[in-house]
Design an enzyme around this catalytic site. Structure first.
Site, short mmCIF file in Angstrom:
data_model
loop_
_atom_site.label_atom_id
_atom_site.label_comp_id
_atom_site.label_asym_id
_atom_site.label_seq_id
_atom_site.Cartn_x
_atom_site.Cartn_y
_atom_site.Cartn_z
N ASN A 199 0.87 -1.17 0.00
CA ASN A 199 0.00 0.00 0.00
C ASN A 199 0.91 1.22 0.00
OD1 ASN A 199 -1.99 1.93 0.39
ND2 ASN A 199 -2.31 1.45 2.55
N LYS A 256 0.27 4.29 -0.35
CA LYS A 256 -0.33 5.48 0.27
C LYS A 256 -0.05 6.70 -0.63
CE LYS A 256 -0.08 3.28 4.75
NZ LYS A 256 0.04 3.45 6.21
N HIS A 265 -9.37 1.57 4.95
CA HIS A 265 -8.10 1.75 5.66
C HIS A 265 -8.30 2.73 6.81
CE1 HIS A 265 -3.92 2.73 6.52
NE2 HIS A 265 -3.61 1.62 5.89
N GLU A 286 -6.64 5.10 7.89
CA GLU A 286 -6.38 6.51 7.56
C GLU A 286 -7.59 7.14 6.88
OE1 GLU A 286 -1.66 5.47 7.23
OE2 GLU A 286 -2.83 5.71 5.38
N GLU A 324 -5.61 -4.54 10.78
CA GLU A 324 -4.52 -3.60 11.03
C GLU A 324 -4.76 -2.90 12.36
OE1 GLU A 324 -4.64 -0.67 7.84
OE2 GLU A 324 -6.59 -0.03 8.56
N GLY A 360 2.70 2.45 11.06
CA GLY A 360 3.67 3.53 10.91
C GLY A 360 4.31 3.96 12.21
N SER A 400 3.04 -2.36 10.56
CA SER A 400 4.49 -2.46 10.73
C SER A 400 5.02 -3.88 10.52
CB SER A 400 4.92 -1.92 12.10
OG SER A 400 4.60 -0.55 12.21
#
Length: 252
Positions: free
Chosen positions: A9, A11, A96, A98, A168, A174, A214
């Protein structure tokens, strides 16, 4: 035997030219060394057409990172599922953390996106996961199962066969923190049991559930060895061919 997948991904990273070079690099290293899993590159919208042309479709599949919750119309700046499909991409990443956090995507919005993606022949990588406060309160199982139920459980078993789930833990994205392989396995098992309760054991056993958060070359083998972890959704480590292949190699 359920499908093993390692999906990148990207991003909001890489210019078009840099993205083409990255795709070439991944294609070359996979072609040279092989992969015992399905490899997917999730790229920004502007990269899709060129990345589809760049990679060997027998080696690497291409995914969008999102699509709109509307089929078409006066929605300036949005990209529909039909547009994604027209590039030659086969997958789309939806839900996701985010997107949920920064753009207010709710279960009901995601339900619309999932329906449009499936109607246009895309396979969906659907993300679920808890934030740190939810993990500390012991609510992770409740959070992930509600996200699955609210956005996906209106689907028929035939439709659900085109869903890949990606767990996730938001606190591990991150941050350099990773759920232990046992923590990840525990939640994956809960997710699979939730699917089995709705669709039966056969559908649940055939559902691919990825770990995102991660995941890197140093911990991929241990994570992927867990009974209910079927690969990874990879963020930062997918931005360099060697790093990404280090994770793919966990299956070799």
């Amino acid at each position: 035997m359920r499908k093993k997948i390692v999906a990148g991904n990207w991003k909001m990273n890489k210019t078009l030219q840099e993205g083409i070079e990255l795709a070439k690099g991944v294609n070359e290293i996979v072609k040279k060394n092989g992969a015992n899993c399905t490899v997917v590159l999730g790229t920004p919208f502007i990269h899709l057409t060129e990345v589809v042309k760049t990679v060997d479709a027998n080696l690497i599949k291409v995914s969008a990172e999102n699509c709109a919750d509307k089929a078409s119309g006066a929605y300036t700046g949005e990209v529909s599922a039909a547009m994604v499909k027209s590039t030659g991409a086969e997958y789309v990443i939806l839900g996701h953390s985010e997107r949920r956090q920064y753009y207010g995507e709710t279960d009901s919005i995601l339900k619309e996106k999932v329906d449009l993606a499936l109607a246009n022949g895309l396979q969906v990588i659907f993300c679920i996961g808890e934030v740190l406060a939810e993990r500390e309160a012991g609510k992770q199982n409740e959070v992930v199962t509600s996200q699955v139920k609210n956005a996906l459980f209106h689907l028929s078993a035939e439709q659900f066969a085109n869903i890949v789930l990606a767990y996730e833990p938001v606190w591990a994205i991150g941050t350099g923190k990773t759920a232990t392989s046992e923590q990840a396995q525990d939640v994956h098992a809960v997710i699979r049991a939730c699917v089995a309760e709705k669709y039966g054991n056969e559908v649940a056993e055939n559902t691919t559930i990825l770990y995102g958060g991660s995941c890197k070359a140093s911990n991929a083998k241990e994570l992927f060895a867990q009974k209910d972890i079927d690969g990874g959704l990879i963020g930062g480590a997918s931005l360099k061919p060697e790093d990404f292949y280090g994770i793919i190699e966990a299956y070799n």
